[in-house]
Design a protein around this motif. Sequence first.
Motif, short mmCIF file in Angstrom:
data_model
loop_
_atom_site.label_atom_id
_atom_site.label_comp_id
_atom_site.label_asym_id
_atom_site.label_seq_id
_atom_site.Cartn_x
_atom_site.Cartn_y
_atom_site.Cartn_z
N HIS A 194 -5.82 2.62 -4.23
CA HIS A 194 -6.23 2.26 -2.88
C HIS A 194 -7.74 2.02 -2.85
CE1 HIS A 194 -2.29 3.12 -1.35
NE2 HIS A 194 -2.31 4.29 -1.96
N PRO A 195 -8.25 1.06 -2.08
CA PRO A 195 -7.50 0.23 -1.14
C PRO A 195 -6.93 -1.06 -1.77
CG PRO A 195 -9.82 -0.18 -0.84
CD PRO A 195 -9.71 0.86 -1.94
N GLY A 196 -7.24 -1.30 -3.04
CA GLY A 196 -6.80 -2.55 -3.67
C GLY A 196 -5.29 -2.71 -3.67
N LEU A 197 -4.58 -1.61 -3.90
CA LEU A 197 -3.12 -1.70 -3.94
C LEU A 197 -2.57 -2.17 -2.59
CD1 LEU A 197 -0.41 -1.16 -5.39
CD2 LEU A 197 -0.55 1.20 -4.53
N GLY A 198 -3.08 -1.59 -1.51
CA GLY A 198 -2.62 -1.99 -0.18
C GLY A 198 -2.96 -3.46 0.11
N GLN A 199 -4.15 -3.88 -0.33
CA GLN A 199 -4.54 -5.29 -0.10
C GLN A 199 -3.62 -6.22 -0.88
OE1 GLN A 199 -8.61 -5.08 -1.36
NE2 GLN A 199 -9.27 -4.07 0.53
N LEU A 200 -3.31 -5.82 -2.12
CA LEU A 200 -2.42 -6.65 -2.94
C LEU A 200 -1.04 -6.77 -2.29
CD1 LEU A 200 -1.67 -8.15 -5.51
CD2 LEU A 200 -1.39 -5.95 -6.66
N LEU A 201 -0.49 -5.64 -1.83
CA LEU A 201 0.83 -5.69 -1.20
C LEU A 201 0.77 -6.49 0.11
CD1 LEU A 201 2.17 -2.07 -1.91
CD2 LEU A 201 2.57 -4.18 -3.20
N GLY A 202 -0.37 -6.44 0.78
CA GLY A 202 -0.55 -7.26 1.99
C GLY A 202 -0.47 -8.76 1.66
N HIS A 203 -1.09 -9.15 0.56
CA HIS A 203 -1.01 -10.56 0.13
C HIS A 203 0.44 -10.93 -0.19
CE1 HIS A 203 -5.24 -11.29 0.09
NE2 HIS A 203 -5.50 -10.40 -0.85
N VAL A 204 1.13 -10.02 -0.88
CA VAL A 204 2.52 -10.30 -1.26
C VAL A 204 3.38 -10.48 -0.01
CG1 VAL A 204 4.57 -9.37 -2.41
CG2 VAL A 204 2.34 -9.10 -3.49
N ALA A 205 3.18 -9.63 0.98
CA ALA A 205 3.97 -9.71 2.22
C ALA A 205 3.72 -11.03 2.95
CB ALA A 205 3.65 -8.52 3.12
N GLN A 206 2.50 -11.57 2.81
CA GLN A 206 2.19 -12.89 3.41
C GLN A 206 2.86 -14.01 2.64
OE1 GLN A 206 -0.07 -13.81 5.96
NE2 GLN A 206 -0.12 -11.66 6.55
N ALA A 207 3.04 -13.79 1.32
CA ALA A 207 3.43 -14.90 0.43
C ALA A 207 4.93 -15.09 0.31
CB ALA A 207 2.85 -14.65 -0.97
N ALA A 208 5.73 -14.03 0.53
CA ALA A 208 7.14 -14.10 0.12
C ALA A 208 8.06 -13.45 1.13
CB ALA A 208 7.29 -13.39 -1.23
N SER A 209 9.37 -13.68 0.94
CA SER A 209 10.38 -13.01 1.78
C SER A 209 11.01 -11.83 1.06
CB SER A 209 11.50 -13.99 2.13
OG SER A 209 10.97 -15.10 2.78
N LEU A 210 10.80 -11.78 -0.26
CA LEU A 210 11.36 -10.68 -1.05
C LEU A 210 10.37 -10.30 -2.13
CD1 LEU A 210 13.76 -8.86 -1.99
CD2 LEU A 210 14.53 -10.78 -3.40
N PHE A 211 10.17 -9.00 -2.27
CA PHE A 211 9.31 -8.49 -3.34
C PHE A 211 10.06 -7.40 -4.08
CE2 PHE A 211 5.87 -5.39 -4.62
CZ PHE A 211 5.44 -6.11 -5.71
N VAL A 212 10.08 -7.50 -5.40
CA VAL A 212 10.75 -6.49 -6.23
C VAL A 212 9.78 -6.03 -7.31
CG1 VAL A 212 12.66 -6.08 -7.81
CG2 VAL A 212 13.03 -7.51 -5.82
N ALA A 213 9.65 -4.72 -7.47
CA ALA A 213 8.74 -4.19 -8.50
C ALA A 213 9.40 -3.06 -9.26
CB ALA A 213 7.45 -3.69 -7.84
#
Length: 237
Positions: A141-160
């Motif tokens: 944190h906070p980079g992890l949260g920012q990264l997941l924020g970008h992913v949520a903007q970019a896609a409809s599904l995220f799998v990790a």
Amino acid sequence: MTLPRCVKPELLDQLPADDPRAQRSRRDLRRVNLWMRQAGIMAELLLAHGRDSKPRTLLELGAGDGTFMLRVARKVAHALPGVKVMLLDRQDLVNRETREAFAALSWTVEPVVADVFSFFAGPASRADVVTANLFLHHFEHPGLGQLLGHVAQAASLFVACEPRRDRFALAGSHMLWAIGCNDVSRHDAVVSVHAGFNGRELSDAWPEHPAWMLHEQRTGLFTHAFAARRNGAGGAR
Ligand SMILES: C[S@@+](CC[C@H](N)C(=O)[O-])C[C@H]1O[C@@H](n2cnc3c(N)ncnc32)[C@H](O)[C@@H]1O
């Protein structure tokens, strides 16, 4: 007793792509992924959450040499045909053989050599599905949260699929000598477990928004799995 999360630099990230120790460690990584059953777990999650939405584009973050996603593609291409996959990594590692193997599955490959944050700052960062294997644990944190924020903007599904941070996985990470892994892999495995996840840590770092359904669980012997699906995007019932 839970292990506190601790993110430290990994040796593989500091070595040039053509360093023999790095090349050997990337081969070790394929074996580690096999032992962790990461490709099978990722494929199951993609089919459970993505089959109905028929994704056309997939972005793999921290894709390495692309052979991990190739193994996943071999397991899901029958249900998810004709996907265009972007393999994003800071290092340029995808060889011709890997591209041809994707082409044989009728998946198109586009390697993207970039830092993940620079990529998301650019214009072409959308995909139907984003995936990550042994990647999110690089960030705190906070980079992890920012990264997941970008992913949520970019896609409809995220799998990790990430290392699980517990004492059993830690014990496993100290045993990599037994499957012939080199010093880089043995170091990075232990660091990765300490930086791994458990509980609802990824859900808590995901942007709070009612549009998303989150699934987070321990899976297999050593894996912590996370799936985020936008409501209405199709998937497991
Ligand atoms: C542990 S390896 C996993 C590779 C691949 N996912 C696999 O399972 O074989 C992590 C990868 O993330 C890449 N990486 C680390 N930090 C990155 C960043 N900020 N942006 C893009 N790639 C990054 C590294 O180069 C490395 O290939």
